[in-house]
Design a protein around this motif. Structure first.
Motif: not given
Length: 455
Positions: A111-130, A447-448
């Motif tokens: 569970l941790f590994l795919p979650g960590a991958l998703a977190v790192l991808v999202v963190a390298n994009l522009t902020p969403v929703g705020s 929702n932004g």
């Protein structure tokens, strides 16, 4: 009688020998595999990433992050994609939790590994929703230049940092504690005159804290799989907390440590550490004082006054020492913030009617006096419905933090980070599903996607 032959003679066969010769046939029960829920969760995170790569937030539209590969989405499209991401993430999380209740037992590391991958991808994009990260960056820039973010607003700072801050908050000084200011200042020191680098650093640092919190929850929980599903593999929290880059992640990390220590055999050092962690959390966001109250309440009920006094004294001393760096004026912006009412708060109608009948000032005072009482009543009702066997050091923080999210005049989806921590440490229960649904509802309303939401 069961008989067998031995040298062509019939002799009795014991039940034990019979079981040894003929092993019992065991029923094979298929473990539930929530393929649909997992697929919805993956789709939700993918859509959050799609929105982030398209930079729909008008306040961060010009941020040239390295991973941004798509042109800016039209408002309607990005709004639709963000809504779909929230709905799919909510349904996926609820589906995986349901499968867990029915016996699904994946390896928590998986569970941790795919979650960590998703977190790192999202963190390298522009902020969403705020666009809060733009405000964080501006406050950090003010502090890095030797200014006081509790006196100087982003508008007074000017320059490229101020241009990214939402118009609604451009004249607002910082409402965050000194620990948050130093966190923001460190990012701004690295970013220098490039606000997009500061925002990127803030996003990456927040992602690391999110993953660290998930690791601690998995290690501390009696049910590591459930803890992983509620935090590090929770697509809704990934979208709201990591995608939005919010400071509430730091508060949640400190809350894990405080709650874990409160569950252990009481020692003097534990009380000192708990008080220190609560004090640090309050110096990120003052709303973390709820955690201190929640941890003290079970102790008061059993007459452990000395433990409460030790924790409260250390927390108060920590807050006083850290705030003394700036002075009491650092608390002044909190007074203005306490008058704010968000949509769809329970207090919206009260605020509208009261302003017409009593005036804005009297209405704001009435709300400030009434909502804490409503929060305590709801917390009492929620606590009565927490799963049997939940430790008081877990059940009370969950009930109080969840009640705060539901009743506070100003409530945002990322505020749910605080109740999600004790929820991950609680046994299975219906209230957790309500927390997931409430977080999704707040995220849908606030929702932004494509509209530059300024919360």
């Amino acid at each position: 009688m069961n008989l067998t032959t031995d040298d062509n003679q019939w002799i009795p066969l014991s039940q034990a020998r019979l079981r040894a010769l003929v092993p019992p046939v065991r029923a094979v029960v298929a473990q539930p595999r929530p393929r649909t829920a997992v697929a919805m969760s993956a789709a939700g995170v993918t859509l959050f990433a799609l929105v982030g790569s398209g930079a729909p937030n008008h306040n961060t539209l010009t941020v040239p992050t390295t991973w941004r590969a798509l042109p800016a989405m039209p408002d309607v499209l990005s709004q639709t994609v963000t809504i779909a991401a929230i709905v799919l993430s909510c349904l996926g999380t609820l589906g995986m939790l349901s499968a867990r209740r029915r016996g699904w037992s994946p390896d928590s590391r998986l569970l941790f590994l795919p979650g960590a991958l998703a977190v790192l991808v999202v963190a390298n994009l522009t902020p969403v929703g705020s666009s809060d990260t733009a405000s964080y960056a501006a406050y950090g820039r003010i502090a890095a230049l030797g200014g006081d973010p509790y006196v100087t607003s982003p508008a007074q700072l000017g320059g490229p940092y101020a241009q990214l801050v939402a118009v609604a908050w451009r004249d607002t000084t910082s409402v965050y504690g000194p620990v948050a200011t130093w966190w923001q200042s460190a990012a701004a020191f690295l970013g220098g005159e490039r606000p997009w680098v500061t925002i990127w650093v803030l996003m990456l640092a927040n992602a690391c804290v999110f993953l660290g919190t998930g690791y601690l929850l998995i290690r501390a929980a009696d049910d590591p799989v459930r803890a992983g599903l509620l935090w590090v593999a929770n697509p809704l929290l990934i979208g709201v907390l990591v995608g939005g880059g919010h400071l509430d992640t730091i508060v949640a990390a400190l809350a894990v440590g405080a709650i874990h220590l409160a569950r252990r055999t009481p020692r003097l050092r534990h009380d000192l550490l708990i008080g220190g962690l609560v004090g640090l959390a309050c110096c990120v966001k003052i709303s973390a004082a709820l955690l201190g109250v929640a941890l003290a309440w079970p102790l008061l009920r059993v007459g452990a006054w000395r433990r409460v006094a030790r924790q409260a004294s250390v927390a108060a001393l920590t807050i006083a020492l850290l705030y003394s760096v700036y002075g009491l004026h650092a608390l002044a912006p909190l007074s203005a913030a306490s008058r704010m009412v968000s949509f769809p708060s329970l207090w919206m109608v009260f605020d509208w009617l009261g302003s017409e009948l009593l005036g804005p000032g009297a209405t704001a005072t009435a709300i400030r006096l009434l909502w804490p009482g409503l929060m305590l009543v709801l917390a009492w009702a929620l606590h009565r419905r927490t799963p049997a066997g939940s430790p008081p050091a877990v059940a009370v923080p969950f009930a109080l933090a969840f009640a705060w999210v539901l009743t506070a005049p100003w409530s945002m989806p990322w505020y749910a980070a605080l109740p999600f921590v004790p929820a991950a440490l609680c046994p299975q229960g219906r209230l957790t599903r309500y927390l997931v649904a409430a977080t999704a509802a707040l995220a849908l309303v606030n929702n932004g996607g494509g509209h530059g939401w300024s919360a």
